[in-house]
Design a protein around this motif. Structure first.
Motif, PDB file in Angstrom:
ATOM      1  N   ALA A  33       0.837  -1.201   0.000  1.00 21.22           N
ATOM      2  CA  ALA A  33       0.000   0.000   0.000  1.00 21.22           C
ATOM      3  C   ALA A  33       0.870   1.248   0.000  1.00 21.22           C
ATOM      4  N   THR A  34       0.390   2.263  -0.718  1.00 20.39           N
ATOM      5  CA  THR A  34       1.101   3.533  -0.798  1.00 20.39           C
ATOM      6  C   THR A  34       0.167   4.657  -0.396  1.00 20.39           C
ATOM      7  N   GLY A  35       0.655   5.519   0.490  1.00 21.77           N
ATOM      8  CA  GLY A  35      -0.129   6.657   0.956  1.00 21.77           C
ATOM      9  C   GLY A  35       0.601   7.360   2.084  1.00 21.77           C
ATOM     10  N   ARG A  36      -0.132   8.179   2.802  1.00 21.48           N
ATOM     11  CA  ARG A  36       0.428   8.920   3.932  1.00 21.48           C
ATOM     12  C   ARG A  36      -0.113   8.348   5.230  1.00 21.48           C
ATOM     13  N   ILE A  37       0.775   8.113   6.167  1.00 20.82           N
ATOM     14  CA  ILE A  37       0.378   7.559   7.461  1.00 20.82           C
ATOM     15  C   ILE A  37       0.082   8.694   8.426  1.00 20.82           C
ATOM     16  N   THR A  38      -1.014   8.546   9.138  1.00 15.90           N
ATOM     17  CA  THR A  38      -1.403   9.491  10.173  1.00 15.90           C
ATOM     18  C   THR A  38      -1.786   8.681  11.403  1.00 15.90           C
ATOM     19  N   THR A  39      -2.079   9.347  12.494  1.00 16.61           N
ATOM     20  CA  THR A  39      -2.582   8.624  13.660  1.00 16.61           C
ATOM     21  C   THR A  39      -4.028   9.037  13.894  1.00 16.61           C
ATOM     22  N   ARG A  40      -4.845   8.040  14.120  1.00 17.44           N
ATOM     23  CA  ARG A  40      -6.269   8.257  14.409  1.00 17.44           C
ATOM     24  C   ARG A  40      -6.554   7.483  15.686  1.00 17.44           C
ATOM     25  N   ARG A  41      -6.909   8.197  16.731  1.00 19.56           N
ATOM     26  CA  ARG A  41      -7.129   7.581  18.039  1.00 19.56           C
ATOM     27  C   ARG A  41      -5.910   6.774  18.482  1.00 19.56           C
ATOM     28  N   LYS A  42      -4.732   7.329  18.270  1.00 20.64           N
ATOM     29  CA  LYS A  42      -3.437   6.747  18.643  1.00 20.64           C
ATOM     30  C   LYS A  42      -3.121   5.455  17.884  1.00 20.64           C
ATOM     31  N   VAL A  43      -3.752   5.263  16.716  1.00 26.67           N
ATOM     32  CA  VAL A  43      -3.506   4.087  15.883  1.00 26.67           C
ATOM     33  C   VAL A  43      -2.973   4.567  14.533  1.00 26.67           C
ATOM     34  N   ALA A  44      -1.852   3.994  14.096  1.00 27.32           N
ATOM     35  CA  ALA A  44      -1.288   4.357  12.791  1.00 27.32           C
ATOM     36  C   ALA A  44      -2.277   3.948  11.705  1.00 27.32           C
ATOM     37  N   THR A  45      -2.635   4.915  10.841  1.00 29.97           N
ATOM     38  CA  THR A  45      -3.676   4.704   9.841  1.00 29.97           C
ATOM     39  C   THR A  45      -3.278   5.347   8.524  1.00 29.97           C
ATOM     40  N   MET A  46      -3.613   4.664   7.427  1.00 24.92           N
ATOM     41  CA  MET A  46      -3.424   5.197   6.084  1.00 24.92           C
ATOM     42  C   MET A  46      -4.809   5.190   5.426  1.00 24.92           C
ATOM     43  N   PHE A  47      -5.301   6.365   5.033  1.00 23.65           N
ATOM     44  CA  PHE A  47      -6.627   6.472   4.424  1.00 23.65           C
ATOM     45  C   PHE A  47      -6.548   6.368   2.906  1.00 23.65           C
ATOM     46  N   ASN A  48      -7.473   5.590   2.336  1.00 25.84           N
ATOM     47  CA  ASN A  48      -7.633   5.436   0.891  1.00 25.84           C
ATOM     48  C   ASN A  48      -6.312   5.236   0.143  1.00 25.84           C
ATOM     49  N   PRO A  49      -5.492   4.261   0.580  1.00 25.87           N
ATOM     50  CA  PRO A  49      -4.205   4.068  -0.090  1.00 25.87           C
ATOM     51  C   PRO A  49      -4.360   3.407  -1.453  1.00 25.87           C
ATOM     52  N   ALA A  50      -3.398   3.651  -2.319  1.00 25.79           N
ATOM     53  CA  ALA A  50      -3.266   2.852  -3.535  1.00 25.79           C
ATOM     54  C   ALA A  50      -2.730   1.511  -3.052  1.00 25.79           C
ATOM     55  N   TYR A  51      -3.174   0.419  -3.642  1.00 21.59           N
ATOM     56  CA  TYR A  51      -2.763  -0.878  -3.134  1.00 21.59           C
ATOM     57  C   TYR A  51      -2.552  -1.878  -4.259  1.00 21.59           C
ATOM     58  N   GLU A  52      -1.812  -2.930  -3.930  1.00 19.45           N
ATOM     59  CA  GLU A  52      -1.586  -4.041  -4.839  1.00 19.45           C
ATOM     60  C   GLU A  52      -1.531  -5.305  -3.995  1.00 19.45           C
ATOM     61  N   ILE A  53      -2.261  -6.327  -4.409  1.00 16.68           N
ATOM     62  CA  ILE A  53      -2.178  -7.622  -3.740  1.00 16.68           C
ATOM     63  C   ILE A  53      -0.949  -8.325  -4.296  1.00 16.68           C
ATOM     64  N   VAL A  54      -0.032  -8.728  -3.396  1.00 16.34           N
ATOM     65  CA  VAL A  54       1.238  -9.288  -3.857  1.00 16.34           C
ATOM     66  C   VAL A  54       1.380 -10.770  -3.558  1.00 16.34           C
ATOM     67  N   GLY A  55       0.368 -11.413  -3.011  1.00 17.51           N
ATOM     68  CA  GLY A  55       0.420 -12.853  -2.799  1.00 17.51           C
ATOM     69  C   GLY A  55       0.025 -13.245  -1.398  1.00 17.51           C
ATOM     70  N   ARG A  56       0.300 -14.470  -1.089  1.00 19.59           N
ATOM     71  CA  ARG A  56       0.042 -15.011   0.244  1.00 19.59           C
ATOM     72  C   ARG A  56       1.256 -14.795   1.134  1.00 19.59           C
ATOM     73  N   ALA A  57       1.040 -14.655   2.421  1.00 23.29           N
ATOM     74  CA  ALA A  57       2.146 -14.504   3.374  1.00 23.29           C
ATOM     75  C   ALA A  57       3.021 -15.741   3.314  1.00 23.29           C
TER      76      ALA A  57
END
Length: 130
Positions: free
Chosen positions: A101-125
Motif C-alpha cells: 500500500a502507498t499513501g500517507r500515514i497518520t494517527t487516528r485515536r493513537k492508531v497508525a492509519t493510512m486512508f484510501n491508499p493505492a494498493y496491490e495484492i502481492v500474494g500469500r504470506a
C-alpha cells in the motif's frame, strides 16, 4: 583463546528457542526489505510511503453516511490500519494475503492509519513476490 563455540552455541540456542511469532515477524520484515518498501515501524508520519505486509483482519465499520473498510496490516515490525472510506469490501483482500500500500500515514485515536491508499495484492504470506 576463543574457538568461537560459545557464540555459535548462543546463536543456535536463540534460533531453537524463538517462538513461531518471532520467526514469522522476521520473515515478514525480511520480505518487506526485499521489496524495497519502508517498514511500518520506521515509516515517517504525513510522508508518502509504500509499505508491504500481511492482512491480519478486515472489518467493515458501518456508518449511516459513509461505510469504511478497515484492514489491519502487519509487516513484522508494527501494525498499520488501511482505511478505505465508502467501501464495503475489496475483492481479494482477506486475512492472510500480502498487500502493498502507498499513501500517507497518520494517527487516528493513537492508531497508525493510512486512508484510501493505492494498493496491490502481492500474494500469500510466506510466498515470494512475483
Amino acid at each position: 583463546m576463543s574457538t568461537g563455540m560459545p557464540g555459535a552455541l548462543r546463536r543456535l540456542s536463540e534460533r531453537l528457542t524463538r517462538t513461531s511469532h518471532d520467526i514469522e515477524a522476521a520473515q515478514l520484515a525480511r520480505e518487506s526489505s526485499d521489496l524495497g518498501v519502508v517498514h511500518i515501524a520506521a515509516a515517517p508520519l504525513r510522508t508518502r510511503v509504500t509499505i508491504c505486509g500481511e492482512v491480519r483482519s478486515v472489518t467493515l465499520r458501518p456508518r449511516e453516511e459513509t461505510p469504511a473498510l478497515d484492514v489491519e496490516v502487519w509487516d513484522g515490525t508494527e501494525s498499520l490500519h488501511l482505511v478505505w472510506l465508502g467501501r464495503r469490501r475489496i475483492a481479494g483482500i482477506v486475512p492472510g494475503i500480502k498487500v502493498q500500500a502507498t499513501g500517507r500515514i497518520t494517527t487516528r485515536r493513537k492508531v497508525a492509519t493510512m486512508f484510501n491508499p493505492a494498493y496491490e495484492i502481492v500474494g500469500r504470506a510466506g510466498q515470494p513476490h512475483g
